[in-house]
Design a protein around this motif. Structure first.
Motif, PDB file in Angstrom:
ATOM      1  N   TYR A 155       0.789  -1.175  -0.018  1.00 46.25           N
ATOM      2  CA  TYR A 155       0.089  -0.140   0.205  1.00 46.25           C
ATOM      3  C   TYR A 155       0.922   1.050  -0.002  1.00 46.25           C
ATOM      4  CZ  TYR A 155      -3.786   3.300   0.871  1.00 46.25           C
ATOM      5  OH  TYR A 155      -4.883   4.275   0.641  1.00 46.25           O
ATOM      6  N   VAL A 156       1.962   1.277   1.072  1.00 43.82           N
ATOM      7  CA  VAL A 156       2.552   2.576   0.969  1.00 43.82           C
ATOM      8  C   VAL A 156       3.504   2.825  -0.267  1.00 43.82           C
ATOM      9  CG1 VAL A 156       2.321   2.734   3.679  1.00 43.82           C
ATOM     10  CG2 VAL A 156       4.212   1.733   2.521  1.00 43.82           C
ATOM     11  N   ASN A 157       4.233   1.839  -0.812  1.00 43.86           N
ATOM     12  CA  ASN A 157       4.938   1.675  -1.865  1.00 43.86           C
ATOM     13  C   ASN A 157       4.231   2.295  -2.990  1.00 43.86           C
ATOM     14  OD1 ASN A 157       7.646   1.043  -1.435  1.00 43.86           O
ATOM     15  ND2 ASN A 157       6.988  -1.088  -1.133  1.00 43.86           N
ATOM     16  N   SER A 158       3.053   1.893  -3.231  1.00 47.53           N
ATOM     17  CA  SER A 158       2.355   1.864  -4.602  1.00 47.53           C
ATOM     18  C   SER A 158       1.547   3.207  -4.399  1.00 47.53           C
ATOM     19  CB  SER A 158       1.541   0.688  -4.807  1.00 47.53           C
ATOM     20  OG  SER A 158       2.133  -0.264  -4.824  1.00 47.53           O
ATOM     21  N   VAL A 159       0.479   3.247  -3.417  1.00 51.83           N
ATOM     22  CA  VAL A 159      -0.162   4.381  -3.412  1.00 51.83           C
ATOM     23  C   VAL A 159       0.332   5.457  -2.918  1.00 51.83           C
ATOM     24  CG1 VAL A 159      -2.809   5.065  -2.377  1.00 51.83           C
ATOM     25  CG2 VAL A 159      -2.327   2.687  -2.885  1.00 51.83           C
ATOM     26  N   LEU A 160       1.007   5.576  -2.119  1.00 53.75           N
ATOM     27  CA  LEU A 160       1.903   6.665  -1.451  1.00 53.75           C
ATOM     28  C   LEU A 160       3.265   7.094  -2.048  1.00 53.75           C
ATOM     29  CD1 LEU A 160       0.838   6.277   2.434  1.00 53.75           C
ATOM     30  CD2 LEU A 160      -0.828   7.302   0.786  1.00 53.75           C
ATOM     31  N   GLY A 161       3.887   6.120  -2.445  1.00 47.43           N
ATOM     32  CA  GLY A 161       4.977   6.604  -2.889  1.00 47.43           C
ATOM     33  C   GLY A 161       6.256   6.478  -1.967  1.00 47.43           C
ATOM     34  N   ALA A 162       5.981   5.878  -0.709  1.00 47.56           N
ATOM     35  CA  ALA A 162       6.988   5.731   0.274  1.00 47.56           C
ATOM     36  C   ALA A 162       7.695   4.628  -0.180  1.00 47.56           C
ATOM     37  CB  ALA A 162       6.388   5.513   1.556  1.00 47.56           C
ATOM     38  N   ARG A 163       8.963   4.400   0.266  1.00 44.27           N
ATOM     39  CA  ARG A 163       9.945   3.441   0.100  1.00 44.27           C
ATOM     40  C   ARG A 163      10.306   2.393   1.187  1.00 44.27           C
ATOM     41  NH1 ARG A 163      13.734   6.230  -4.263  1.00 44.27           N
ATOM     42  NH2 ARG A 163      12.240   7.178  -5.745  1.00 44.27           N
ATOM     43  N   THR A 164       9.802   1.150   1.021  1.00 40.94           N
ATOM     44  CA  THR A 164      10.143   0.117   1.851  1.00 40.94           C
ATOM     45  C   THR A 164      10.167  -1.119   1.149  1.00 40.94           C
ATOM     46  OG1 THR A 164       9.827  -1.014   3.932  1.00 40.94           O
ATOM     47  CG2 THR A 164       7.755  -0.058   2.682  1.00 40.94           C
ATOM     48  N   ASN A 165      10.903  -1.988   1.676  1.00 46.33           N
ATOM     49  CA  ASN A 165      11.009  -3.547   1.197  1.00 46.33           C
ATOM     50  C   ASN A 165      10.038  -4.183   2.138  1.00 46.33           C
ATOM     51  OD1 ASN A 165      12.873  -3.496  -1.050  1.00 46.33           O
ATOM     52  ND2 ASN A 165      14.418  -2.959   0.358  1.00 46.33           N
ATOM     53  N   VAL A 166       9.684  -5.363   2.048  1.00 44.35           N
ATOM     54  CA  VAL A 166       9.046  -6.110   2.965  1.00 44.35           C
ATOM     55  C   VAL A 166      10.052  -6.626   4.121  1.00 44.35           C
ATOM     56  CG1 VAL A 166       7.826  -8.249   3.549  1.00 44.35           C
ATOM     57  CG2 VAL A 166       7.106  -7.008   1.477  1.00 44.35           C
ATOM     58  N   GLU A 167      10.156  -6.043   5.045  1.00 45.08           N
ATOM     59  CA  GLU A 167      10.892  -6.141   6.175  1.00 45.08           C
ATOM     60  C   GLU A 167      10.399  -7.270   7.247  1.00 45.08           C
ATOM     61  OE1 GLU A 167      14.118  -5.550   6.259  1.00 45.08           O
ATOM     62  OE2 GLU A 167      14.164  -3.777   4.781  1.00 45.08           O
ATOM     63  N   GLY A 168      11.213  -7.741   7.957  1.00 38.23           N
ATOM     64  CA  GLY A 168      10.858  -8.985   8.892  1.00 38.23           C
ATOM     65  C   GLY A 168      11.051  -8.451  10.120  1.00 38.23           C
ATOM     66  N   ARG A 169      10.749  -9.158  11.179  1.00 33.63           N
ATOM     67  CA  ARG A 169      10.660  -9.012  12.535  1.00 33.63           C
ATOM     68  C   ARG A 169      12.131  -8.614  13.263  1.00 33.63           C
ATOM     69  NH1 ARG A 169       8.228 -13.014  16.073  1.00 33.63           N
ATOM     70  NH2 ARG A 169       6.474 -11.780  16.192  1.00 33.63           N
ATOM     71  N   GLU A 170      13.194  -9.319  12.512  1.00 40.41           N
ATOM     72  CA  GLU A 170      14.567  -9.056  13.141  1.00 40.41           C
ATOM     73  C   GLU A 170      15.039  -7.668  12.308  1.00 40.41           C
ATOM     74  OE1 GLU A 170      13.478 -11.601  11.506  1.00 40.41           O
ATOM     75  OE2 GLU A 170      13.626 -13.403  12.651  1.00 40.41           O
ATOM     76  N   SER A 171      14.887  -7.505  11.171  1.00 39.65           N
ATOM     77  CA  SER A 171      15.238  -6.237  10.515  1.00 39.65           C
ATOM     78  C   SER A 171      14.801  -4.918  10.977  1.00 39.65           C
ATOM     79  CB  SER A 171      15.235  -6.385   8.887  1.00 39.65           C
ATOM     80  OG  SER A 171      13.981  -6.563   8.578  1.00 39.65           O
ATOM     81  N   THR A 172      13.222  -5.243  11.280  1.00 44.17           N
ATOM     82  CA  THR A 172      12.646  -3.943  11.910  1.00 44.17           C
ATOM     83  C   THR A 172      13.137  -3.727  13.300  1.00 44.17           C
ATOM     84  OG1 THR A 172      10.598  -5.225  12.270  1.00 44.17           O
ATOM     85  CG2 THR A 172      10.740  -3.971  10.392  1.00 44.17           C
TER      86      THR A 172
END
Lengths: 426, 174
Positions: A155-172
């Motif tokens: 949603y945020v990548n596409s609709v809002l143009g924010a930049r994130t990969n799909v992160e996981g529990r450990e990386s976040t």
């Protein structure tokens, strides 16, 4: 991977052992990715609410021990400092109000509440939802984020143009302590262009149609694809794109798409592809729509419905009001249940608006913070569920070993009232 | 005994040798595997019902929810992780997943692993050198004492020693 001076200092332990462990995890992870460096982030959404199942498998069943093992991938029990980045708790295992409906024992409730308190004390905002973008975390175009939750990422990548990969529990977890995340994938402009063209030749209007389209696309394109969807007449809304992205991220691994003229990074298909030719052209017509519908309903044969689940991803106020109106003058069947899930903050508003009361008066229940798939709970004896969410019907039958029907909101409410599934695709 | 060697990029160090479990379908972590047993549970996956515990998992990579790493992390803690992972498509889910699984992992091989490796073949994965050595099942099954490499099984037992088993648990993430 090249580290900046501040990153090197963190790795060397200048800010304590937990920050050093977090940086070590980010370096190991970034090197596997092949990232050249890290990028600053001040917007991290993760999942650090732990119950007994998490604490029991740790060397030390303490909150620091659980965070160290599950959120930082270190077996050492490290004292966790307050988080550095703006950090948000995503959907978790328990509705803090209706936890007894979930069948949770008191001890489990107490452990999860203690975990929540631990997060709060460390400065993690308790949004407790899979839709942070509904309740106060709306990243800007170009903002580097580190988010978990595949439906929120797309949603945020596409609709809002924010930049994130799909992160996981450990990386976040590591990003919360360091304010850093690997600069890789969708953080880079050149990786955000369209790859596959989807030409749509059948009307896509209602929420269900958006779920079907998303589910079909996710099944067709490879994990790394960025589909460009062309030919959809009319404008969708937040609810439809929430369903669409969640579906595409469930059947496949779609992390970003372009709807030229609607989503923020492309006005036309040409702009979405940035001068390159599509890798592949796909056609979505009535037959493809039917195929997605049949796949989504593949686990169900029994029409007696035990539970209707609404709110995956978490329902908007508008969806809650729609359920209230569909229930007007009707009552949930004695052999069925109707649960509606929403972010904690929106439940407060729904209570003020009288929606929560109206649902309860009709035999339904408004819940927050969790969902049956994340929390792994169903009414006792549930064999068949129905939902308007492609994502929930994709996951719940696998996780809870039940049959699942997928249809419109009206069909779902009808099933809750009659106890019988009568949905169909026209 | 004929062996096939492929060379690629080692991602997580260590050496493990075990039977291969091969699929051309990407694997969902959260909602796609059951970490207590390592079983695939995604209803329409070709491996549904089979477990990767102690196997060399050969697959395209990770799909679906962001809970991927959390599931494989939990599988490691309860002793149900794969012995090693060989995959072809990089993304953040698989990258973080192999990191927290602490098992040898290799990608970018100089041959197609799906053409070379079949389920049941013995595969030795060297994550330090980035190599895999494949012994076809029809060869090694005639061999009365197949070589065992560095003894992943013993390491796995050590990992689980003194820990209590638990399921995925509520709160794992979509």
């Amino acid at each position: 991977m090249r580290l900046a001076d501040d990153e090197r200092a963190m790795l060397d332990g200048e800010q304590g052992e937990a920050v050093a462990a977090a940086m070590d995890l980010l370096v190991r992870y970034g090197e596997v990715l092949g990232a050249e460096r890290l990028v600053d982030t001040d917007n991290v959404c993760g999942a650090n609410l732990f119950g007994s199942r998490h604490s029991l498998v740790c060397g030390s069943p303490t909150p620091d021990g659980a965070f160290s093992e599950h959120s930082l991938d270190t077996p050492r029990v490290l004292p966790i400092p307050p988080v550095r980045a703006q950090s948000y708790q995503l959907i978790g295992p328990m509705d803090t109000k209706h936890w007894q409906v979930q069948g949770l024992p008191q001890a489990e409730h107490d452990e999860i509440m203690a975990s929540e308190q631990y997060n709060a004390e460390h400065g993690i905002h308790l949004l407790n939802t899979c839709t942070p973008y509904q309740v106060g975390n709306v990243p800007l175009k170009g903002e580097h984020c580190a988010w978990m939750e595949s439906s929120a990422v797309v949603y945020v990548n596409s609709v809002l143009g924010a930049r994130t990969n799909v992160e996981g529990r450990e990386s976040t977890g590591a990003a919360m302590l360091t304010g850093k995340i690997p600069y890789w994938g969708l953080h880079l402009e050149e990786n955000r262009r369209g790859s596959h063209l989807v030409e749509v030749s059948t009307p896509v209007t209602a929420n269900r149609d958006w779920g079907l389209l998303g589910y079909w696309i996710g099944e067709q394109v490879p994990e790394e694809a960025i589909p460009v969807v062309d030919g959809v007449a009319g404008a969708p809304d937040l609810v439809r794109l929430k369903h669409f992205g969640a579906a595409a991220a469930s059947s496949g691994g779609v992390e970003m798409y372009h709807l030229p003229g609607i989503t923020v990074e492309a006005r036309t298909p040409e702009e979405a592809f940035a001068g390159r030719a599509p890798v592949e052209r796909l056609h979505y017509g009535p037959a493809q729509r039917r195929e997605a519908y049949e796949h989504l309903n593949a686990t169900a044969t029994d029409t007696s419905v035990d539970l209707v689940m609404i709110g995956c991803p978490h329902a908007t106020l508008g969806q809650i009001r729609d359920v209230v109106r569909l229930l007007e003058g009707r009552r949930v069947h004695a052999d069925s249940a109707l649960w509606v899930f929403t972010p904690r903050a929106l439940r407060h508003v729904a209570e003020q608006n009288g929606y929560a009361r109206a649902l309860e008066d009709a035999g339904a229940l408004l819940m927050s913070d969790t969902c049956p798939a994340i929390g792994q709970f169903l009414p006792p004896g549930t064999r068949v569920i129905a939902t308007d969410s492609a994502k929930q019907v994709h996951y719940l039958p696998a996780i809870m070993d039940v049959q699942g029907w997928f249809g419109t909101l009206a069909e779902c409410v009808d099933a809750a009232v009659t106890g019988t599934w009568r949905g169909e695709l026209r | 005994m004929s062996e096939i060697v492929l060379t690629g990029r080692g991602l997580v160090g260590g050496v493990a040798e075990a039977e291969a479990l091969v699929t051309r379908h990407a694997i969902s972590g959260w909602g796609g595997v059951e970490p207590r047993t390592g079983r695939i549970i995604e209803s329409r996956h070709e491996l549904v019902g089979q477990s990767f515990a102690g196997k060399v998992l050969v697959f395209p990579g990770a799909k679906g929810s962001s809970g991927w790493s959390g599931m494989f992390h939990m599988a490691r803690l309860v002793g149900s992780a794969p012995a090693a992972m060989v995959f072809t498509v990089m993304n953040t889910k698989i990258a973080l997943g192999v990191v927290v699984s602490h098992v040898p992992a290799v990608t970018d091989l100089d041959g197609d692993p799906f053409e070379v490796i079949r389920t049941g073949d013995r595969v030795r994965v060297d994550g330090d050198r980035g190599t895999i050595i494949v012994t076809r099942a029809d060869t090694y099954r005639r061999d009365p004492e197949p070589s065992r490499g560095h003894g992943w099984a013993a390491e796995q037992e050590q990992d689980t020693d003194g820990r209590r088993c638990a399921g995925p648990g509520p709160g794992e993430h979509g």
